[in-house]
Motif scaffolding. Structure first.
Motif, PDB file in Angstrom:
ATOM      1  N   ILE B  85      10.167  -0.581  -1.861  1.00 26.56           N
ATOM      2  CA  ILE B  85      10.063   0.827  -1.485  1.00 26.56           C
ATOM      3  C   ILE B  85       9.856   0.930   0.017  1.00 26.56           C
ATOM      4  O   ILE B  85      10.561   1.627   0.725  1.00 26.56           O
ATOM      5  CB  ILE B  85       8.875   1.488  -2.197  1.00 26.56           C
ATOM      6  CG1 ILE B  85       8.995   1.329  -3.695  1.00 26.56           C
ATOM      7  CG2 ILE B  85       8.789   2.949  -1.811  1.00 26.56           C
ATOM      8  CD1 ILE B  85       7.715   1.626  -4.410  1.00 26.56           C
ATOM      9  N   ALA B  86       8.853   0.221   0.487  1.00 24.89           N
ATOM     10  CA  ALA B  86       8.496   0.275   1.895  1.00 24.89           C
ATOM     11  C   ALA B  86       7.494  -0.834   2.122  1.00 24.89           C
ATOM     12  O   ALA B  86       7.103  -1.515   1.174  1.00 24.89           O
ATOM     13  CB  ALA B  86       7.866   1.622   2.250  1.00 24.89           C
ATOM     14  N   SER B  87       7.086  -1.019   3.352  1.00 26.13           N
ATOM     15  CA  SER B  87       6.053  -2.017   3.588  1.00 26.13           C
ATOM     16  C   SER B  87       4.747  -1.299   3.887  1.00 26.13           C
ATOM     17  O   SER B  87       4.727  -0.286   4.593  1.00 26.13           O
ATOM     18  CB  SER B  87       6.449  -2.915   4.743  1.00 26.13           C
ATOM     19  OG  SER B  87       6.795  -2.132   5.849  1.00 26.13           O
ATOM     20  N   PHE B  88       3.677  -1.788   3.307  1.00 26.46           N
ATOM     21  CA  PHE B  88       2.382  -1.153   3.488  1.00 26.46           C
ATOM     22  C   PHE B  88       1.404  -2.155   4.072  1.00 26.46           C
ATOM     23  O   PHE B  88       1.418  -3.325   3.685  1.00 26.46           O
ATOM     24  CB  PHE B  88       1.855  -0.651   2.140  1.00 26.46           C
ATOM     25  CG  PHE B  88       2.633   0.502   1.614  1.00 26.46           C
ATOM     26  CD1 PHE B  88       2.332   1.787   1.987  1.00 26.46           C
ATOM     27  CD2 PHE B  88       3.702   0.296   0.765  1.00 26.46           C
ATOM     28  CE1 PHE B  88       3.067   2.851   1.509  1.00 26.46           C
ATOM     29  CE2 PHE B  88       4.439   1.351   0.287  1.00 26.46           C
ATOM     30  CZ  PHE B  88       4.116   2.635   0.663  1.00 26.46           C
ATOM     31  N   PRO B  89       0.571  -1.734   5.003  1.00 26.62           N
ATOM     32  CA  PRO B  89      -0.417  -2.655   5.556  1.00 26.62           C
ATOM     33  C   PRO B  89      -1.455  -3.012   4.505  1.00 26.62           C
ATOM     34  O   PRO B  89      -1.793  -2.200   3.647  1.00 26.62           O
ATOM     35  CB  PRO B  89      -1.040  -1.866   6.703  1.00 26.62           C
ATOM     36  CG  PRO B  89      -0.796  -0.454   6.366  1.00 26.62           C
ATOM     37  CD  PRO B  89       0.474  -0.407   5.590  1.00 26.62           C
ATOM     38  N   ASP B  90      -1.924  -4.244   4.573  1.00 27.25           N
ATOM     39  CA  ASP B  90      -3.022  -4.655   3.712  1.00 27.25           C
ATOM     40  C   ASP B  90      -4.329  -4.178   4.356  1.00 27.25           C
ATOM     41  O   ASP B  90      -4.301  -3.436   5.334  1.00 27.25           O
ATOM     42  CB  ASP B  90      -2.980  -6.177   3.570  1.00 27.25           C
ATOM     43  CG  ASP B  90      -3.615  -6.610   2.268  1.00 27.25           C
ATOM     44  OD1 ASP B  90      -4.263  -5.765   1.640  1.00 27.25           O
ATOM     45  OD2 ASP B  90      -3.453  -7.773   1.892  1.00 27.25           O
ATOM     46  N   SER B  91      -5.458  -4.622   3.803  1.00 23.35           N
ATOM     47  CA  SER B  91      -6.752  -4.251   4.393  1.00 23.35           C
ATOM     48  C   SER B  91      -6.740  -4.489   5.893  1.00 23.35           C
ATOM     49  O   SER B  91      -6.187  -5.473   6.364  1.00 23.35           O
ATOM     50  CB  SER B  91      -7.859  -5.105   3.777  1.00 23.35           C
ATOM     51  OG  SER B  91      -7.912  -4.866   2.409  1.00 23.35           O
ATOM     52  N   SER B  92      -7.333  -3.570   6.619  1.00 25.62           N
ATOM     53  CA  SER B  92      -7.335  -3.697   8.071  1.00 25.62           C
ATOM     54  C   SER B  92      -8.631  -3.114   8.608  1.00 25.62           C
ATOM     55  O   SER B  92      -9.073  -2.053   8.178  1.00 25.62           O
ATOM     56  CB  SER B  92      -6.143  -2.942   8.657  1.00 25.62           C
ATOM     57  OG  SER B  92      -6.315  -2.817  10.045  1.00 25.62           O
ATOM     58  N   VAL B  93      -9.223  -3.806   9.563  1.00 26.62           N
ATOM     59  CA  VAL B  93     -10.477  -3.314  10.120  1.00 26.62           C
ATOM     60  C   VAL B  93     -10.203  -2.354  11.278  1.00 26.62           C
ATOM     61  O   VAL B  93     -11.084  -1.601  11.692  1.00 26.62           O
ATOM     62  CB  VAL B  93     -11.362  -4.502  10.565  1.00 26.62           C
ATOM     63  CG1 VAL B  93     -10.864  -5.087  11.878  1.00 26.62           C
ATOM     64  CG2 VAL B  93     -12.817  -4.086  10.687  1.00 26.62           C
ATOM     65  N   TRP B  94      -8.962  -2.308  11.773  1.00 23.12           N
ATOM     66  CA  TRP B  94      -8.715  -1.573  13.014  1.00 23.12           C
ATOM     67  C   TRP B  94      -8.882  -0.068  12.896  1.00 23.12           C
ATOM     68  O   TRP B  94      -9.338   0.565  13.850  1.00 23.12           O
ATOM     69  CB  TRP B  94      -7.347  -1.953  13.591  1.00 23.12           C
ATOM     70  CG  TRP B  94      -7.305  -3.419  13.901  1.00 23.12           C
ATOM     71  CD1 TRP B  94      -6.515  -4.362  13.320  1.00 23.12           C
ATOM     72  CD2 TRP B  94      -8.151  -4.131  14.812  1.00 23.12           C
ATOM     73  NE1 TRP B  94      -6.803  -5.609  13.813  1.00 23.12           N
ATOM     74  CE2 TRP B  94      -7.804  -5.497  14.730  1.00 23.12           C
ATOM     75  CE3 TRP B  94      -9.170  -3.764  15.685  1.00 23.12           C
ATOM     76  CZ2 TRP B  94      -8.437  -6.478  15.478  1.00 23.12           C
ATOM     77  CZ3 TRP B  94      -9.793  -4.743  16.433  1.00 23.12           C
ATOM     78  CH2 TRP B  94      -9.428  -6.075  16.327  1.00 23.12           C
ATOM     79  N   PRO B  95      -8.529   0.558  11.773  1.00 28.75           N
ATOM     80  CA  PRO B  95      -8.834   1.996  11.697  1.00 28.75           C
ATOM     81  C   PRO B  95     -10.315   2.287  11.882  1.00 28.75           C
ATOM     82  O   PRO B  95     -10.685   3.249  12.569  1.00 28.75           O
ATOM     83  CB  PRO B  95      -8.375   2.381  10.284  1.00 28.75           C
ATOM     84  CG  PRO B  95      -7.364   1.368   9.933  1.00 28.75           C
ATOM     85  CD  PRO B  95      -7.780   0.099  10.605  1.00 28.75           C
ATOM     86  N   PHE B  96     -11.161   1.409  11.315  1.00 27.58           N
ATOM     87  CA  PHE B  96     -12.609   1.595  11.470  1.00 27.58           C
ATOM     88  C   PHE B  96     -13.007   1.440  12.933  1.00 27.58           C
ATOM     89  O   PHE B  96     -13.760   2.263  13.478  1.00 27.58           O
ATOM     90  CB  PHE B  96     -13.338   0.576  10.590  1.00 27.58           C
ATOM     91  CG  PHE B  96     -14.828   0.585  10.760  1.00 27.58           C
ATOM     92  CD1 PHE B  96     -15.576   1.660  10.315  1.00 27.58           C
ATOM     93  CD2 PHE B  96     -15.479  -0.476  11.370  1.00 27.58           C
ATOM     94  CE1 PHE B  96     -16.942   1.678  10.475  1.00 27.58           C
ATOM     95  CE2 PHE B  96     -16.854  -0.468  11.535  1.00 27.58           C
ATOM     96  CZ  PHE B  96     -17.582   0.613  11.085  1.00 27.58           C
ATOM     97  N   VAL B  97     -12.461   0.399  13.591  1.00 25.43           N
ATOM     98  CA  VAL B  97     -12.804   0.164  14.997  1.00 25.43           C
ATOM     99  C   VAL B  97     -12.340   1.346  15.846  1.00 25.43           C
ATOM    100  O   VAL B  97     -13.085   1.858  16.693  1.00 25.43           O
ATOM    101  CB  VAL B  97     -12.156  -1.154  15.475  1.00 25.43           C
ATOM    102  CG1 VAL B  97     -12.391  -1.351  16.963  1.00 25.43           C
ATOM    103  CG2 VAL B  97     -12.710  -2.331  14.696  1.00 25.43           C
ATOM    104  N   LEU B  98     -11.125   1.809  15.591  1.00 21.84           N
ATOM    105  CA  LEU B  98     -10.601   2.951  16.351  1.00 21.84           C
ATOM    106  C   LEU B  98     -11.451   4.201  16.116  1.00 21.84           C
ATOM    107  O   LEU B  98     -11.806   4.923  17.058  1.00 21.84           O
ATOM    108  CB  LEU B  98      -9.143   3.203  15.941  1.00 21.84           C
ATOM    109  CG  LEU B  98      -8.402   4.326  16.655  1.00 21.84           C
ATOM    110  CD1 LEU B  98      -8.435   4.125  18.152  1.00 21.84           C
ATOM    111  CD2 LEU B  98      -6.962   4.389  16.170  1.00 21.84           C
TER     112      LEU B  98
END
Lengths: 568, 140
Positions: B85-98
């Protein structure tokens, strides 16, 4: 790491997924279900804070000279009560929490279109919530200019200190959070639907969220801009909203209400969507007038953006007939919705369980709030009742009807999907009946108080005007409402300690989310049913039942038989 | 894509009509839409028209040039849309850091500008981190 999401036709095992657990899962997840649940929990915490503030205010008003809090504290309380309820509970609970969790499931998507942006939205919302609560702890106290922050009262001269500054910044943070969620929802609905899920087969909840997301994109940038300009006035010496420097105070009201009135519908449409999803399921009938509902939703949203100045009738500088006309027109699509809800229940096999009771509570509450809204849309009535308790009662009945009655209908309805366990129906009904009785006892006296002339936002009033008994009645009602939530918390506790397994589809419901497991696995679906109507799961489980797709004039045909080719 | 385009164009059309009515009616009624009264509303409605017409005309242009997607067709089967369907990011800490970086940056306006240094460092590191993460993970 990036994962390519597959849409399996039919596999035995869910997609293998290993992710962090515990606190790390909370901090790093980009899964729409985890983020949605974060939103729901955070906004419910804000709801309880704001509810406690309301109870303190009601306690203050039981006697004319009220000695519970000081005048300044009272101003802070009603400001923060409104701000928390509107910006941090009612909106985020629906379009941050329920929509985040349910919309990808309902359209058959593995996740939201931009999962990391989705996570960022939540962190901005949480930051905004903390920023707003921090304002209680700074010198000078929290903002005390009402949730609308009219200039010039909100200017540095009249509202000095960092409390108001924190309030403005909290709105900027949560505003961006809402805009990002709106973009995310629209993209998800436009690009990630399952095959066969045409726009006019989407569940009404998804339709309502789509329209709400567009309203968010119309309204929230204006709020953010208004707040930045207010900040410039307060700190950089501009005079955008002050008369002394050649500014225009009424510009603030125009900007604010251009956000503020769509905001009212941002707080209402998602909840209409919940009710529109619950009533057909609990009546065991398809929705009456699917397309009518869709177009009514669009009409409400469109009209609501053209009525902002009906909050400003008494300023004397607005185009009264234009705004009055558009405001009155909103009653038409809303009426269509009411008749369709009743038409759906008509001759249905109705189950009066907790979600359905909350929906009926919503219908009654919103009817009363809506009818008084039609009255207020008429300038002559508004001139008399403006800023009285009549208005207070009106918008509380509207917003409690939507955010609380319909919101908890959705919570009770989807809780089995969230956790794979049931909530007790008996405790749920107790919650409903206490809330329902408390609701009417609280707000009906306020209409009378408003007509007797009691202004809103006052901490004390003159004795001997006959206001005290009505205020006491209202306070008793408010405490009944507060007490009803004890049953809700006990219900959560019981379901946590003694889980009753729910299965995938406990209500025999219609939309795709009930085809996923409870709770849904990572990337949601291991298989999908054929989508041939707006009730794919019902068609799948009841292949022998006649389906009457919309637009086919009642010529029923068996589910799963050939459908006409073409777009729709 | 056709319905999506129609929806957005519909937004533009409705607010176009509303804006013209509002402006002309306001002028006729003693200037209720003058610069010092309600002109802001005229401008904001123009913004709303753009919100509909810009993406709407793009979708409309595309909808006439592409075959209907499986999700646009009433007779599409699940198999028609199977595969990636599409590619989805796995768990990521960067949204929290941002998010925390922006939080500190915003708070620095109230509690002292020194807070902006840790705040902006977090924002920059999140921008770098998220970009690197996307590249390492493949196409996004």
């Amino acid at each position: 790491m990036t994962v390519l999401a597959q849409r399996p036709v039919a596999v035995e095992h869910p997609e293998h997924h290993e992710g962090p657990t515990g606190i790390l899962k909370w901090l790093t997840s980009t899964d729409h279900k985890v983020i949605g649940m974060n939103y729901i929990v955070t906004s419910l915490v804000m709801f309880f804070f704001a509810g406690i503030m309301a109870l303190i205010m009601r306690a203050q008003l039981t006697s004319p000279s009220g000695a519970v809090v000081s005048l300044q504290q009272y101003n802070e309380l009603f400001t923060m009560h409104g701000s928390l309820m509107l910006y941090l509970f009612a909106g985020p609970f629906a379009f941050g929490g329920l929509a985040n969790y349910i919309v990808p499931l309902q359209v058959g998507a593995p996740d939201m279109a931009f999962p990391r942006l989705n996570a960022l939205s939540y962190w901005l919302f949480l930051s905004g919530s903390i920023t707003m609560m921090l304002s209680f702890m700074v010198a000078g106290g929290a903002a005390a200019f009402g949730w609308v922050a009219y200039a010039p009262l909100s200017e540095a001269t009249f509202s000095p200190g960092s409390g108001p500054d924190l309030w403005i910044l909290a709105l900027v943070l949560t505003g961006f959070s809402a805009i990002f969620t709106g973009v995310n929802l629209i993209t998800t609905i436009f690009y990630l639907r399952a095959p066969g899920m045409t726009m006019f087969r989407m569940p009404l909840f998804t339709w309502n969220m789509l329209v709400t997301a567009m309203l968010i994109l119309i309204a929230f940038p204006v709020l953010t801009a208004a707040m930045v300009l207010l900040w410039c006035d307060r700190h950089f010496g501009t005079h955008i909203y002050t008369v002394q420097g050649g500014g225009v105070p009424v510009l603030y009201q125009n900007l604010f209400w251009f956000f503020g009135h769509p905001e009212v519908y941002i707080l209402a449409l998602p909840y209409f969507g919940i009710v529109t999803d619950v009533i057909p399921v609990m009546s065991r009938k398809p929705l009456f007038g699917y397309k009518g509902m869709v177009f009514a939703t669009m009409a409400i949203a469109a009209l609501s953006t053209g009525v902002w100045a009906h909050h400003m009738f008494t300023t004397g500088v607005v185009l009264l007939p234009f705004f009055s006309l558009l405001s009155l027109l909103i009653a038409v699509p809303t009426g269509i919705k009411f008749f369709n809800w009743i038409g759906t229940m008509w001759r249905g096999s109705i189950t009066l369980n907790t979600p359905m009771l909350f929906c009926i509570g919503f219908l009654l509450a919103f009817l009363m709030g809506g009818l008084t809204g039609v009255m207020l849309a008429s300038p002559p009535i508004d001139f008399v009742t403006h800023d009285t308790y009549f208005v207070v009662a009106h918008f509380h009945q509207v917003l409690m009807g939507t955010a609380v009655f319909a919101g908890f209908a959705g919570f009770y309805f989807w809780y089995p999907k969230f956790f794979g366990r049931m909530l007790s129906d008996r405790l749920g009904k107790l919650h409903f009946w206490f809330l329902f009785i408390g609701f009417w006892v609280t707000f009906m006296p306020q209409y009378k108080l408003g007509l007797m002339g009691m202004p809103r936002r006052v901490a004390t009033y003159q004795a001997g005007l006959g206001w005290q008994n009505l205020n006491i009645a209202s306070t008793v009602g408010a405490f009944i409402i507060g007490f009803s939530f004890v049953f809700f918390l006990v219900n959560l506790w019981v379901s946590w300690r003694k889980p009753v397994p729910a299965g995938d589809n406990p209500w025999d419901a219609h939309a795709l989310e009930w085809f996923a497991t409870s709770p849904p696995v990572h990337h949601n679906f291991t298989r999908l049913p054929p989508i041939r109507s707006e009730r794919p799961v019902w068609d799948f489980h009841h292949p022998d039942a006649l389906t009457i797709a919309h637009g086919e004039n009642g010529h029923g045909k068996l589910a799963g038989t050939a459908v006409p080719a073409g777009q729709d | 894509m056709r319905r999506e385009a129609q929806l957005l164009i519909g937004v533009a059309a409705f607010f176009g009509l509303t804006d013209i009515t509002y402006w002309l009616w306001g002028n006729a009624q003693g200037g209720a839409t003058n610069l010092d009264t309600g002109f802001g509303g005229v401008v904001m409605l123009v913004g709303t028209i753009l919100l509909g017409v810009v993406p709407g005309s793009y979708y409309f242009w595309w909808s006439r040039r592409m075959k209907p997607r499986p999700e646009d067709r009433m007779d599409a089967t699940i198999e028609d849309g199977s595969g990636t369907i599409a590619s989805f990011p796995d768990s990521s800490v960067w949204p929290f850091v941002l998010g925390m970086g922006l939080f500190l940056t915003v708070l620095s306006l109230v509690f002292g500008l020194w807070l902006m240094w840790p705040g902006l460092s977090l924002v920059v590191s999140a921008a770098v981190g998220a970009t690197v993460e996307s590249r390492r993970g493949g196409r996004v």
